[in-house]
Design an enzyme around this catalytic site. Structure first.
Site, PDB file in Angstrom:
ATOM      1  CE  LYS A 152      43.630  81.734  46.614  1.00 12.06           C
ATOM      2  NZ  LYS A 152      44.304  82.150  45.384  1.00 12.06           N
ATOM      3  CB  SER A 180      49.835  78.136  53.063  1.00 13.54           C
ATOM      4  OG  SER A 180      48.662  78.784  53.502  1.00 13.54           O
TER       5      SER A 180
END
Ligand SMILES: Cc1ncc(COP(=O)(O)O)c(C=O)c1O
Length: 480
Positions: free
Chosen positions: A54, A287
């Site tokens: 991110k 994840s």
């Protein structure tokens, strides 16, 4: 810092150099797993300065807002996020001198909130039990704040075109070069959809007509897998993997780019991430496990050799007290100990396995207090040198002793502990436990003369929650 390396005052408006380290992450081949006919490569996004993929979109969304005048010097950057996007924005926008205001749902861990605060971001807590459209929903709160605060910019990663653009312009081309223009499939997860859309657009351009497969790995409970497979929007469930999976289709997520999809449950995701650390020394988040498990499934199904890439989207640091913690895994039901069918199943920390924090009768009260603080418990069993449990000491015992005379912290534990123990045999009933709790005590489970462990109210609550029928468990929202 030496004098010569300190920035002169005139250079203060320069951007900190750390931002130039965003992106250009390494790519490594997986060598310790069975990848079938395939070669599998991992793009290590955990190596970005803020610890996740991110950082890239934070930089791209802030720079785009600066370029089109939506963000001016002295402005405020607002986002509804609890996850890596908040960390990335706090890092990037903070480094560029903007005020950063993050709206965070109240279910998020204190560690995450502390992390963004440490980076200088301001935090507003919103409710996590309401959905979109409700005035207290975190995204609605953020949008409203952006209307009220002059000079503010609402980032909105779910609808911001600079999010996928970051991957189209940086992540995709980097993978393409690192793979020497030889890629057959890319496995991604979808949170906002930025990674999927950006990489999908890039790889469609370099090898048109779906020459490179875009494979979705989606947590069980998310609606995306079903949407790809059937075109249906189903009710979402809940999942514990963080950062990916959705209960709606984000505006920027171009799901038509997906050519194949796999559904991966939490158990498989956590197991894959833990195995990746053990076998390859790569420390990814939850994840990462979903993506790796999906990529391995894809690889093992192939009948021809293929070159496959997936991501390590964030660092495992944030998951040390969750997925990487065996007690948390057991408490959440992800690790199963063989059940005994008695009270010993409720003991989260077993004495025999060295899992119980204890004090000795000759230790000082200060030692007992520090041990309680460090391990976040309010009582400790007192165990003598021969391993017998001879008492228990809790915060009230400490207070009674030291409240008038704090120097008593130096007194031995034996002077303050309770030696009238509430012991129960393993075959006692839950009703017996409730009796112990009613008397303000914790239960000490002893089998003959052997100390097995403690059971607290919190252990009983965790046990009951774990045994709650799946059908009556409400779904939980994911916040990225
Ligand atoms: C932790 C985490 N956050 C975010 C993402 C990417 O999500 P998106 O680009 O769809 O927001 C991933 C992708 O795998 C992820 O694992």
């Amino acid at each position: 810092m030496s004098e010569s390396s300190a920035a002169p005052a005139t250079e203060h408006n320069k951007t900190p150099e750390i931002l130039s380290l965003i992106g250009d992450t390494p790519l490594v081949e997986v060598t310790q797993f069975d990848t079938g006919q395939c070669q599998l490569f991992l793009k290590l996004e955990n190596q970005n300065p803020g610890g996740s993929i991110k950082d890239r979109i934070a930089l791209s969304m802030i720079e785009a807002a600066e370029a089109d005048g939506k963000l001016q010097p002295g402005g405020t950057v607002i986002e509804a996020t609890a996850g890596n996007t908040g960390l990335g924005l706090a890092l990037v926008a903070g480094a560029k001198g903007y005020r950063v205001l993050l709206v965070i749902p109240d279910k998020m861990s204190q560690e995450k909130i502390s992390h963004v605060r440490a980076l200088g971001a301001e935090v507003r807590i919103a409710r996590s039990d309401v959905t979109r459209g409700h005035p207290e929903y975190y995204q609605d709160v953020a949008a409203r704040l952006a209307e009220q605060i002059p000079g503010s910019f609402y980032v909105n990663q779910f609808g911001n075109p600079a999010n996928p653009l970051a991957h189209e312009r940086t992540t995709g081309p980097e993978i393409w070069e690192q793979m020497r223009h030889d890629v057959d499939a890319v496995v991604v997860g979808v949170g906002s959809g930025g990674t999927l859309t950006g990489l999908g657009r890039f790889f469609n351009r370099v090898k048109p007509r779906r020459g490179i497969e875009m494979v979705l790995a989606d947590p069980t409970g998310s609606i995306l897998y079903e949407y790809v497979k059937t075109g249906q929007l189903v009710e979402s469930g809940s999942w514990a993997v963080e950062g990916i999976g959705e209960d709606f289709i984000p505006d920027i997520a171009d799901m038509s780019l997906v050519t194949e999809a796999y559904e991966i449950d939490d158990v498989d995701s956590f197991a894959a991430a833990r195995e990746l650390l053990h076998k390859e020394g790569i420390f990814g988040g939850s994840s990462t496990g979903t993506l790796l498990a999906g990529a391995l499934r894809y690889c093992r199904e192939q009948t021809k050799p293929k070159r496959v890439v997936t991501l390590v989207p964030d660092t495992g640091n944030k998951y040390l007290s969750k997925m990487y913690d065996n007690f948390w895994m057991a408490e959440q039901g992800f690790i199963h100990r063989p059940p005994h069918g008695d009270l010993s199943d409720l003991i989260s920390h077993r004495y025999e396995a060295g899992e119980v924090i204890t004090v000795g009768p000759d230790d000082s009260l200060l030692t007992a207090f520090k041990r309680m603080r460090d391990s976040d418990v309010s009582q400790l069993p007192v165990v003598d040198k021969s391993g017998r449990s001879i008492g228990i000491i809790d915060e009230s015992d400490l207070l009674v002793k030291v409240h008038r005379e704090p120097s008593r912290f130096n007194d031995p534990v034996s002077t303050a502990m309770t030696d009238q123990l509430e012991t129960l045999p393993p075959d006692a009933k839950i009703a017996d436990l409730l009796g112990v709790f009613d008397r303000g005590r914790v239960a000490i489970v002893m089998e003959d003369n052997k100390f097995l462990g403690l059971i607290t109210r919190s252990d009983l609550l965790s046990y009951l929650r774990l045994n709650m029928p799946k059908s009556s468990t409400p779904p939980e929202r994911e916040f990225v």
